[in-house]
Design a protein around this motif. Structure first.
Motif, short mmCIF file in Angstrom:
data_model
loop_
_atom_site.label_atom_id
_atom_site.label_comp_id
_atom_site.label_asym_id
_atom_site.label_seq_id
_atom_site.Cartn_x
_atom_site.Cartn_y
_atom_site.Cartn_z
N ASP A 196 53.54 50.06 44.52
CA ASP A 196 54.63 49.59 43.68
C ASP A 196 54.47 48.15 43.21
OD1 ASP A 196 55.80 52.05 44.04
OD2 ASP A 196 57.13 51.39 45.65
N ARG A 197 53.84 47.30 44.02
CA ARG A 197 53.74 45.87 43.71
C ARG A 197 52.74 45.66 42.58
NH1 ARG A 197 54.27 41.10 42.60
NH2 ARG A 197 54.15 39.36 44.08
N LYS A 198 53.16 44.93 41.55
CA LYS A 198 52.29 44.64 40.40
C LYS A 198 51.78 43.21 40.46
CE LYS A 198 52.75 48.58 38.18
NZ LYS A 198 53.57 49.30 39.18
N VAL A 199 50.47 43.06 40.29
CA VAL A 199 49.81 41.75 40.27
C VAL A 199 48.87 41.73 39.06
CG1 VAL A 199 48.36 40.12 41.52
CG2 VAL A 199 49.92 41.60 42.78
N PHE A 200 49.00 40.74 38.21
CA PHE A 200 48.19 40.67 36.99
C PHE A 200 48.28 41.98 36.20
CE2 PHE A 200 45.79 38.00 40.14
CZ PHE A 200 46.23 36.78 39.65
N ARG A 201 49.51 42.52 36.13
CA ARG A 201 49.80 43.75 35.38
C ARG A 201 49.12 44.98 35.97
NH1 ARG A 201 49.28 41.68 29.06
NH2 ARG A 201 50.77 39.95 29.24
N ARG A 202 48.67 44.86 37.19
CA ARG A 202 48.03 45.99 37.87
C ARG A 202 48.72 46.24 39.20
NH1 ARG A 202 41.74 44.96 38.46
NH2 ARG A 202 42.01 46.89 39.67
N SER A 203 48.70 47.49 39.63
CA SER A 203 49.20 47.80 40.95
C SER A 203 48.32 47.13 42.00
CB SER A 203 49.19 49.33 41.16
OG SER A 203 49.43 49.64 42.51
N LEU A 204 48.96 46.56 43.02
CA LEU A 204 48.21 45.90 44.09
C LEU A 204 47.21 46.87 44.72
CD1 LEU A 204 48.04 43.21 45.72
CD2 LEU A 204 49.70 44.21 47.29
N GLY A 205 47.61 48.12 44.83
CA GLY A 205 46.75 49.10 45.46
C GLY A 205 45.55 49.51 44.63
N SER A 206 45.49 49.05 43.38
CA SER A 206 44.34 49.39 42.54
C SER A 206 43.13 48.51 42.82
CB SER A 206 44.72 49.28 41.06
OG SER A 206 44.95 47.92 40.70
N PHE A 207 43.32 47.44 43.58
CA PHE A 207 42.19 46.56 43.91
C PHE A 207 41.38 47.19 45.05
CE2 PHE A 207 45.24 43.76 41.90
CZ PHE A 207 44.44 43.01 41.03
N GLN A 208 40.10 47.29 44.82
CA GLN A 208 39.25 48.04 45.75
C GLN A 208 39.22 47.43 47.15
OE1 GLN A 208 34.86 48.33 45.15
NE2 GLN A 208 35.28 50.51 44.83
N ALA A 209 39.27 46.11 47.24
CA ALA A 209 39.22 45.47 48.56
C ALA A 209 40.41 45.90 49.41
CB ALA A 209 39.21 43.96 48.41
N LEU A 210 41.60 45.98 48.81
CA LEU A 210 42.78 46.42 49.55
C LEU A 210 42.70 47.91 49.86
CD1 LEU A 210 45.74 44.46 47.96
CD2 LEU A 210 44.45 43.96 50.02
N GLN A 211 42.13 48.69 48.95
CA GLN A 211 41.95 50.11 49.23
C GLN A 211 41.08 50.31 50.47
OE1 GLN A 211 40.32 51.81 45.67
NE2 GLN A 211 42.23 51.60 44.49
N HIS A 212 40.01 49.52 50.57
CA HIS A 212 39.12 49.63 51.73
C HIS A 212 39.88 49.29 53.02
CE1 HIS A 212 35.24 49.03 49.15
NE2 HIS A 212 35.80 50.20 48.98
N ARG A 213 40.68 48.25 52.97
CA ARG A 213 41.41 47.84 54.18
C ARG A 213 42.42 48.90 54.59
NH1 ARG A 213 43.19 41.76 52.80
NH2 ARG A 213 44.27 41.95 54.81
N LEU A 214 43.14 49.44 53.63
CA LEU A 214 44.10 50.49 53.95
C LEU A 214 43.41 51.75 54.44
CD1 LEU A 214 46.61 50.02 51.01
CD2 LEU A 214 47.09 49.66 53.44
N ALA A 215 42.24 52.05 53.89
CA ALA A 215 41.48 53.21 54.35
C ALA A 215 41.05 53.03 55.80
CB ALA A 215 40.27 53.45 53.46
N GLU A 216 40.63 51.83 56.15
CA GLU A 216 40.21 51.57 57.53
C GLU A 216 41.40 51.68 58.49
OE1 GLU A 216 38.39 47.74 57.30
OE2 GLU A 216 36.55 48.51 56.39
N VAL A 217 42.55 51.21 58.05
CA VAL A 217 43.76 51.36 58.87
C VAL A 217 44.07 52.83 59.09
CG1 VAL A 217 46.28 51.10 58.82
CG2 VAL A 217 44.81 49.14 58.32
N ASN A 218 43.96 53.62 58.03
CA ASN A 218 44.24 55.05 58.14
C ASN A 218 43.27 55.73 59.11
OD1 ASN A 218 45.70 57.51 57.08
ND2 ASN A 218 43.60 58.05 56.55
N VAL A 219 42.01 55.35 59.06
CA VAL A 219 41.02 55.91 59.98
C VAL A 219 41.38 55.60 61.43
CG1 VAL A 219 38.62 55.75 60.76
CG2 VAL A 219 39.11 55.97 58.32
#
Length: 306
Positions: A196-219
């Motif tokens: 939901d959070r927008k940064v530079f007109r993009r969803s925060l979750g669209s940044f690959q670095a954060l995707q990797h971190r969230l994926a590691e948390v899920n694992v």
């Protein structure tokens, strides 16, 4: 290998979810934490609807009881779920009304100690049941969601040989299940925020670095979840229970750190719900002795069979 819940487990979790929607949740948790109280109404509802009997039920069992412990923790239910659903049934003991304290060695501040009248204490290879006087408990100021108190056991009664191992193993499985429920909810909050959070007109979750971190948390969380389920399904043998607790207690530090970092300052505020789960996780880690105590037990159990 079937990773899907059975029809009975789905029915149990659906019914439990409906009950928790009425009796638990963030607002109820805040209300009880502010007063430092145990949720007697929730325990009575769980007892009345048969959820405290899952461990020995003919059409359920220990795994179903563990799933219920996880669900109660995920909804911030302020009850002694681990003693009532897992430890006491595993030992064949009656379940008194109200909180039951579990401790090993010299206990420090314990959850709901200010209202508990019964305690199980593991001391080496011996296990004792003791009465508690709530009036003699020393309440400890707590910012961790759970009311804490130092208790003074009286009238110890030694239980049968092997009770200490049974108690500790199911205790580890149960607290790990509580942690899994809380970690899954905390991770879900962070993922929803990143979407939901927008940064530079993009969803925060669209940044690959954060995707990797969230994926590691899920694992990490999924690994803990399935290790807990395996230990519960197998009857909480010493090695499986210790391995599940070791992985879970190791994971919760990373989960806490990552969820708060991804959510930024808002996740640190008292007004936001995230801390309701992450602060309670720290109490669970302290209760099991961080990851070091179960990891030592896992090594000793593995060495004994080598």
């Amino acid at each position: 290998m079937d990773f899907e819940p059975t029809s009975t487990q789905r029915a149990v979790l659906d019914a439990l979810g409906a009950l928790l929607a009425r009796h638990a949740g963030p607002e109820r948790s805040r209300e009880l934490a502010a007063r430092g109280e145990y949720d007697w109404n929730l325990e009575e509802a769980l007892r009345r609807d048969g959820f405290l009997d899952l461990f020995a039920a003919e059409d359920a069992g220990p795994l179903d009881a563990t799933l219920a412990v996880e669900a109660i923790a995920a909804e911030l239910g302020a009850v002694s779920a681990v003693p009532h659903l897992l430890v006491l049934p595993a030992l064949g003991l009656d379940r008194p009304a109200g909180p039951v304290v579990l401790a090993a060695g010299e206990p420090g501040p314990v959850r709901y100690g200010g209202e508990a009248t019964r305690m199980l204490l593991a001391d080496g290879d011996r296990c004792f049941a003791a009465d508690l006087d709530p009036g003699a408990a020393e309440r400890v100021p707590s910012a961790y969601g759970y009311p804490l108190a130092r208790v003074v056991p009286a009238g110890r009664e030694e239980l049968a040989p092997g009770a200490a191992e049974t108690m500790v193993n199911w205790w580890r499985v149960g607290v790990s299940a509580e942690a899994v429920g809380m970690m899954r909810r905390a991770a879900g909050i962070a993922v929803a925020y990143a979407k939901d959070r927008k940064v530079f007109r993009r969803s925060l979750g669209s940044f690959q670095a954060l995707q990797h971190r969230l994926a590691e948390v899920n694992v990490l969380v999924e690994g803990a979840r399935w290790l807990v389920y395996e230990a519960a399904f197998a009857g909480a043998p010493a090695e499986a229970a210790a391995v599940a607790a070791t992985h879970t207690m190791s994971a919760l530090g990373r989960v806490t750190r990552e969820t708060h970092q991804i959510m930024g300052a808002i996740g640190l505020t008292a007004e936001h719900d995230l801390h309701l789960w992450t602060l309670r996780l720290q109490v669970l880690r302290a209760e099991l002795g961080s990851w070091r105590t179960p990891s030592r037990a896992a090594a000793e159990a593995r060495w004994a069979t080598a």
